[in-house]
Design a protein around this motif. Structure first.
Motif, short mmCIF file in Angstrom:
data_model
loop_
_atom_site.label_atom_id
_atom_site.label_comp_id
_atom_site.label_asym_id
_atom_site.label_seq_id
_atom_site.Cartn_x
_atom_site.Cartn_y
_atom_site.Cartn_z
N ALA A 287 2.54 -3.82 3.07
CA ALA A 287 1.98 -3.16 4.24
C ALA A 287 0.91 -2.15 3.80
O ALA A 287 -0.10 -1.96 4.48
CB ALA A 287 3.08 -2.48 5.04
N ALA B 6 -3.48 -0.32 11.18
CA ALA B 6 -2.54 -1.23 10.53
C ALA B 6 -1.22 -0.54 10.22
O ALA B 6 -0.24 -1.18 9.87
CB ALA B 6 -3.15 -1.80 9.25
N ARG C 102 -6.82 -2.18 3.22
CA ARG C 102 -7.90 -3.07 3.68
C ARG C 102 -8.44 -2.61 5.02
O ARG C 102 -9.61 -2.82 5.34
CB ARG C 102 -7.39 -4.50 3.78
N ALA C 103 -7.59 -2.01 5.83
CA ALA C 103 -8.06 -1.52 7.13
C ALA C 103 -8.79 -0.18 6.98
O ALA C 103 -9.25 0.39 7.96
CB ALA C 103 -6.87 -1.36 8.08
N ARG D 131 -13.37 3.39 7.94
CA ARG D 131 -12.76 2.10 8.19
C ARG D 131 -13.82 1.02 8.20
O ARG D 131 -13.69 -0.02 7.60
CB ARG D 131 -12.00 2.13 9.52
N LEU E 288 -6.69 -2.06 16.01
CA LEU E 288 -5.63 -1.04 16.02
C LEU E 288 -5.33 -0.62 14.59
O LEU E 288 -5.63 -1.37 13.66
CB LEU E 288 -4.36 -1.65 16.63
N GLY F 33 -4.83 -5.15 12.69
CA GLY F 33 -5.24 -3.99 11.92
C GLY F 33 -6.36 -4.29 10.94
O GLY F 33 -7.33 -3.54 10.83
N VAL F 34 -6.22 -5.42 10.21
CA VAL F 34 -7.18 -5.70 9.15
C VAL F 34 -8.31 -6.62 9.63
O VAL F 34 -9.48 -6.27 9.53
CB VAL F 34 -6.46 -6.33 7.93
N ALA G 6 0.07 -6.58 11.79
CA ALA G 6 -0.76 -5.59 11.09
C ALA G 6 -1.99 -6.26 10.49
O ALA G 6 -3.10 -5.73 10.54
CB ALA G 6 0.05 -4.90 10.00
N SER H 259 -2.36 -3.79 3.46
CA SER H 259 -3.02 -3.97 4.76
C SER H 259 -3.69 -2.67 5.19
O SER H 259 -4.82 -2.68 5.70
CB SER H 259 -2.01 -4.37 5.84
N ARG H 260 -3.00 -1.57 4.97
CA ARG H 260 -3.58 -0.29 5.40
C ARG H 260 -4.79 0.08 4.54
O ARG H 260 -5.74 0.69 5.03
CB ARG H 260 -2.52 0.82 5.34
N GLU I 281 -7.51 2.67 6.05
CA GLU I 281 -6.71 3.84 6.37
C GLU I 281 -6.29 4.60 5.12
O GLU I 281 -5.91 5.76 5.19
CB GLU I 281 -5.46 3.42 7.15
#
Lengths: 528, 308
Positions: free
Chosen positions: A245, B163, A251-252, A6, B161, B155-156, B151, A248-249, A254
């Motif tokens: 979404a 996302a 970019r995070a 991450r 937390l 998240g980002v 999110a 976003s995941r 995940e």
């Protein structure tokens, strides 16, 4: 492990390309757009995401390299008879299912019979119809063992007899419908063989966990013949239907890969995550069906030509779709093997001249201010389709054409257009296998997917000839000729070619853009 | 009380029967079938599919077969998700939705009730206006807007937390979806509690209580709050049923394996058995929740008695 990745992705995102510390990632996290229907390949519903998962856990007689090219899989050698109707495959020595049992020709015969068994009610069974008696078996007219597939030499050789020479047969063998099914496991567990506790597979990975609508996890299959060459320890496929979404995941940190990010985000992604944003041509055509059935205004070839002439395809691809599609002038997309892209006449070049000609054609067809041309345009509900429909209605306006737009959810849309109740309808086709025939059959007389009811005996004849031609160069000429017949008839309005859109963590190697958008995880490695 | 409960449950049987029958036939009347899609299937394949799911039987027979299976607790196989039965899908998804939804309702009560009470007690003050404006905003902004923003920010950008993702229900994965799901509920409950509190505070028995010389605290705690809770309680019945059967928006955005999306996907795919399964389940839950609300009513309001 996740935390490290991450922070790495965060670093990439912020400093766009600067690398952070080392990373120990052996598990690949992929965001796929939907849920797998089943690990039983006869029950799969046809989503692109399903092939991604299935090609990782199963292997057919042939498999694909990262570029999507064919290479030996469960078969190491094969011979084709002179008449092109018999294929003999030599099965790989030492190929095993994940429980250590050998993979034999029996498993292929069994798997194909299972797929074609009427009781399996498999939606995609027709892909195996080139095999002798397959269609009759599937219709229940012949017993399962009438199928033209035989296990010889105690399961070391597979002999396949075809109905007629099928030049794309080897391509077809990489499709999941042609995967083997573990006969011993089905005999032991019955229908429950696909449950996580029972399932055995023969690919580079084997399924270990499935949380419906959330994630499927697979881990490296130690029994895989090439296991020592597989870098990943496992793969997680996350169901990420909301594609924004999913970004976003990604970019995070995940997710390492997102399949099919939304086209509307392409510009933003290209600007902000340039190293991760992939876009490349794909074997798919986005087109409008023009209803050629009698009684429809579009049955008149002049109307079809006029509609085609004034479509500004570059505006569609570059402005309306912001570069996330390619403008199309034919049905068969670029990248199709053994095929040169054809081009519809007169649909590019000076717009004013095209407009003038189109107006003339409309007039000749008997429409004008006193008798305006009213057409009904149907599309299935989606922002993308809506934008395109509105743009086209505007492009056709100068011709004096009034477009009535009707949208419906996909099920209703396709049911309606299959019944022929429309003038113009949105449709798309993604290739099942890399061959022009897969597209051209859409315009064959009387074929179910020929929504517009286009029918030209010359076209059908050329396709028939191509189907019986073993010489691949000659076959290519015939297919190209056929497409030209249809394009000269303005049988449809080609609009856009699909592209593959993927977000890929830049620290991944062994992942290549390809026209089929097939990316087996067994080639993937993390470089840092 | 027990007799009343039993009676109510018995009354629910015809209700459920109507719900099931209506849904069954409405679903079949809807245009498009479970096997219609982009690719028209060859006739023999369509015939195989219809035979496998008994769709070639006359409709009344299909209905009787479905009811028969249902009585044995069998919702049938999903048309789309072949490796799971509808029962398995609900059994796997409901606990997840229940957890997220339950926490969201709890959070909504913990924040919404006090906020509403405070706003009512400080009526027309700055506090009241502040609470009510925030609540109005909470109602007005839909959760498909709030969820992606949460999110993105947590998240980002801040990376505090995850996302998205469920991760077996780990605490960090719960935070954002629960907040996103509860914001609207907090707002509703605060507004409802304020209105009902103001009404109660203006009633005769509160004046009497004050006249008796009770302290303001006693008046509020012992006499005002309980009756003021009644409208909120009746709102909670369907709201709880709605929230714990999942939210398709929240589940999709955060990738949560709840049952909310089965309602929508089942309908879009014409997955008849899945739609019926979710409808029966939701219907039963609503009936139970309403019964529960009525029982709580009697505990809150001594005037309401459910004797025979």
């Amino acid at each position: 492990m996740h935390c490290k990745r991450r922070s790495l992705i965060a670093a990439i995102t912020l400093s766009s390309g600067l690398m952070a510390g080392p990373l120990y990632a052996e598990t690949l996290d992929i965001g796929v757009m939907g849920e797998l229907a089943s690990f039983d390949t006869s029950q799969v519903s046809g989503g692109v995401w399903e092939s991604q998962i299935l090609m990782d856990v199963y292997e057919g007689l042939l498999k694909q390299n990262p570029e999507g090219e064919l290479m030996p899989g469960m078969a190491t050698k094969w011979e084709v008879s002179e008449d092109g109707e018999t294929y003999t495959f030599r099965l790989r020595e030492g190929a095993k299912w994940s429980d250590g049992e050998p993979v034999t020709a029996e498993d292929f015969v069994f798997g194909w019979q299972h797929l074609l068994d009427p009781a399996s009610a498999s939606k995609y069974a027709y892909l195996l119809y080139p095999i002798k008696n397959a269609e009759a078996v599937n219709a229940g007219d012949k017993p399962l063992d009438a199928l033209g597939a035989e296990s010889l030499d105690g399961g070391k050789t597979l002999k396949v007899t075809l109905e007629s020479p099928t030049p794309f047969f080897l391509q077809l063998l990489t499709h999941y419908t042609a995967y083997p099914v573990p006969k011993h496991a089905v005999e032991k567990y019955g229908d429950d063989w696909v449950k996580m506790d029972n399932i055995v597979t023969n690919g580079a990975f084997k399924p270990v966990e499935w949380i419906s609508q959330s994630r499927i996890s697979v881990e490296k299959n130690p029994e895989y013949y090439d296991a020592s060459d597989v870098s990943l320890d496992g793969v997680n496929y996350f169901t990420t239907e909301d594609r924004n979404a999913a970004i976003s995941r990604f970019r995070a940190g995940e997710l390492d890969i997102i399949r099919d990010y939304p086209s509307s985000r392409y510009q933003w992604l290209k600007d902000n995550l340039p190293d991760a944003t992939h876009l490349s041509p794909m074997l798919g055509s986005y087109y409008y069906v023009l209803n050629a059935r009698e009684g429809r205004p579009t049955a008149d070839a002049r109307i079809r030509e006029a509609l085609n002439l004034v479509v500004r395809r570059k505006v569609l691809s570059e402005q309306i779709m912001a570069g996330s599609f390619k403008d199309a002038y034919s049905l068969v997309p670029p990248g199709t093997s053994r095929y040169e892209v054809q081009r519809m006449d007169g649909v590019d070049g000076d717009y004013q001249a095209r407009l003038a000609k189109a107006k003339q054609l409309i007039k000749e067809a008997g429409y004008g201010p006193d008798n305006p041309l009213n057409l009904q345009l149907r599309y299935n509900t989606s922002d993308e389709h809506k934008k395109i429909a509105i743009a086209l209605a505007a492009m056709w306006k100068p011709l004096g054409v009034n477009i009535q737009m009707i949208n419906a959810e996909a099920t209703v849309h396709y049911q309606t257009i299959q019944q022929g109740d429309f003038d113009i309808a949105r449709a798309g086709w993604i290739a099942d296998y890399n061959d022009a025939e897969n597209f051209l059959t859409l315009l064959r007389s009387g074929v179910g997917n020929n929504y517009g009811g286009y029918s030209n005996p010359e076209y059908d004849k050329l396709l028939d000839q191509a189907a019986n031609t073993l010489d691949l160069d000659k076959r290519q000429q015939l297919l190209q000729q056929a497409e030209n017949v249809a394009l000269d008839d303005y049988a449809l309005a080609p609009l856009l070619y699909y592209v593959t859109r993927n977000l890929v963590n830049p620290s991944i190697a062994g992942w290549q853009d390809n026209a089929e958008d097939d990316h087996p995880s067994r080639w993937v490695t993390f470089t840092e | 009380m027990l007799t009343y409960t039993l009676k109510r449950l018995l009354q629910a049987v015809p209700t459920m029967l109507v719900v099931i029958t209506l849904s069954f036939f409405l679903m079949r009347v809807a245009p498009g079938g479970p096997f219609d899609g982009e690719r028209q299937l060859p006739p023999e394949i369509e015939a195989n599919l219809k035979a496998a799911y008994h769709l070639d039987d006359p409709l009344p027979m299909q209905y009787l077969r479905y009811m028969g299976n249902l009585l044995q607790g069998d919702f049938g196989p999903s048309f789309k998700y072949k490796d799971f039965s509808v029962t398995e899908l609900i059994a796997q998804g409901f606990p997840v939705s229940l957890e997220i939804g339950g926490l969201a309702i709890l959070l909504a009560l913990l924040l919404g009730l006090p906020l509403g009470i405070i706003a009512a007690l400080r009526r027309n003050s700055a506090v009241d206006y502040a609470v009510m404006s925030v609540a109005l905003a909470g109602i007005a902004v839909p959760n498909f807007v709030i969820a992606p923003i949460l999110a993105l920010v947590f998240g980002v950008l801040l990376a505090w937390l995850p996302a998205g993702g469920w991760n077996g229900g780990a605490l960090p994965n719960l935070v954002l979806p629960v907040i996103a799901l509860s914001i609207q509920q907090i707002a509703y409950i605060a507004r409802m509690m304020r209105a009902s509190m103001i009404e109660v505070l203006g009633s005769h028995y509160i004046r009497t209580a004050r006249a008796k010389g009770l302290s303001e605290r006693q008046v509020i705690w012992r006499h005002a709050i309980r009756p003021a809770l009644l409208p909120v309680t009746s709102y909670l019945g369907p709201a709880v049923a709605g929230i714990i059967t999942g939210s398709v928006v929240i589940e999709q955005i955060f990738g949560i394996p709840g049952i909310g999306r089965y309602f929508v996907q089942g309908a879009l795919n014409r997955d008849y058995t899945l739609v019926m399964g979710t409808v029966v389940f939701y219907g039963a839950l609503i009936v139970l929740m309403n019964l529960l609300v009525d029982l709580i009513y009697s505990a809150l309001d001594p005037q309401i008695r459910y004797d025979d």
